[in-house]
Design a protein around this motif. Sequence first.
Motif, PDB file in Angstrom:
ATOM      1  N   LEU A  72       0.821  -1.210   0.000  1.00 56.87           N
ATOM      2  CA  LEU A  72       0.000   0.000   0.000  1.00 56.87           C
ATOM      3  C   LEU A  72       0.856   1.262   0.000  1.00 56.87           C
ATOM      4  O   LEU A  72       0.518   2.250  -0.664  1.00 56.87           O
ATOM      5  CB  LEU A  72      -0.951  -0.016   1.197  1.00 56.87           C
ATOM      6  N   ILE A  73       1.970   1.242   0.720  1.00 56.33           N
ATOM      7  CA  ILE A  73       2.880   2.396   0.711  1.00 56.33           C
ATOM      8  C   ILE A  73       3.438   2.611  -0.687  1.00 56.33           C
ATOM      9  O   ILE A  73       3.475   3.736  -1.193  1.00 56.33           O
ATOM     10  CB  ILE A  73       4.025   2.207   1.735  1.00 56.33           C
ATOM     11  N   ILE A  75       2.172   1.669  -3.552  1.00 55.75           N
ATOM     12  CA  ILE A  75       1.098   2.149  -4.442  1.00 55.75           C
ATOM     13  C   ILE A  75       0.861   3.641  -4.215  1.00 55.75           C
ATOM     14  O   ILE A  75       0.733   4.409  -5.171  1.00 55.75           O
ATOM     15  CB  ILE A  75      -0.197   1.338  -4.239  1.00 55.75           C
ATOM     16  N   ALA A  76       0.835   4.059  -2.957  1.00 55.50           N
ATOM     17  CA  ALA A  76       0.612   5.475  -2.645  1.00 55.50           C
ATOM     18  C   ALA A  76       1.740   6.356  -3.186  1.00 55.50           C
ATOM     19  O   ALA A  76       1.513   7.500  -3.591  1.00 55.50           O
ATOM     20  CB  ALA A  76       0.486   5.663  -1.137  1.00 55.50           C
ATOM     21  N   GLU A  77       2.952   5.831  -3.224  1.00 53.54           N
ATOM     22  CA  GLU A  77       4.097   6.602  -3.713  1.00 53.54           C
ATOM     23  C   GLU A  77       4.184   6.625  -5.243  1.00 53.54           C
ATOM     24  O   GLU A  77       4.966   7.392  -5.802  1.00 53.54           O
ATOM     25  CB  GLU A  77       5.396   6.028  -3.140  1.00 53.54           C
ATOM     26  N   HIS A  78       3.413   5.787  -5.920  1.00 56.11           N
ATOM     27  CA  HIS A  78       3.458   5.702  -7.377  1.00 56.11           C
ATOM     28  C   HIS A  78       2.041   5.795  -7.950  1.00 56.11           C
ATOM     29  O   HIS A  78       1.420   4.788  -8.282  1.00 56.11           O
ATOM     30  CB  HIS A  78       4.137   4.394  -7.812  1.00 56.11           C
ATOM     31  N   PRO A  79       1.523   7.016  -8.076  1.00 54.82           N
ATOM     32  CA  PRO A  79       0.142   7.212  -8.515  1.00 54.82           C
ATOM     33  C   PRO A  79      -0.154   6.636  -9.900  1.00 54.82           C
ATOM     34  O   PRO A  79      -1.275   6.202 -10.160  1.00 54.82           O
ATOM     35  CB  PRO A  79      -0.058   8.725  -8.504  1.00 54.82           C
ATOM     36  N   GLU A  82      -1.021   3.123  -9.403  1.00 57.28           N
ATOM     37  CA  GLU A  82      -2.369   3.032  -8.833  1.00 57.28           C
ATOM     38  C   GLU A  82      -3.421   3.195  -9.915  1.00 57.28           C
ATOM     39  O   GLU A  82      -4.406   2.443  -9.962  1.00 57.28           O
ATOM     40  CB  GLU A  82      -2.555   4.088  -7.742  1.00 57.28           C
ATOM     41  N   GLU A  83      -3.225   4.153 -10.814  1.00 55.56           N
ATOM     42  CA  GLU A  83      -4.173   4.362 -11.908  1.00 55.56           C
ATOM     43  C   GLU A  83      -4.270   3.121 -12.795  1.00 55.56           C
ATOM     44  O   GLU A  83      -5.372   2.715 -13.190  1.00 55.56           O
ATOM     45  CB  GLU A  83      -3.753   5.573 -12.749  1.00 55.56           C
TER      46      GLU A  83
END
Length: 98
Positions: A72-73, A75-79, A82-83
């Motif tokens: 999750l960290i 993913i949050a650092e690589h938008p 995530e998209e």
Amino acid sequence: SKDLKGAMEILIEQKRQKLSTVEKFDEHMDFASQLIFAQNRGDLTAENVNQCVLEMMIAAPDTLSVTLFFMLILIAEHPTVEEEMMKEIETVMGKQEL
């Protein structure tokens, strides 16, 4: 600990019985099945199989929570990642609710 070990032995025996009735095994057999077959070949003892399954059951929640946390960290650092993940979920799920 003794109760947990007994419960594991029962579950492994149930798995062993289920495996004895299966006609065709999937290419990707689960780890417990592989342990049971290793015991059947004489590569492991029943105690080895029981201990491995018990350790998987005890350790899994800790390792899973740490893995999910770091995932999750990242993913949050690589938008953009995530998209891409969200597009993939939408492609697979369509309009269904998660």
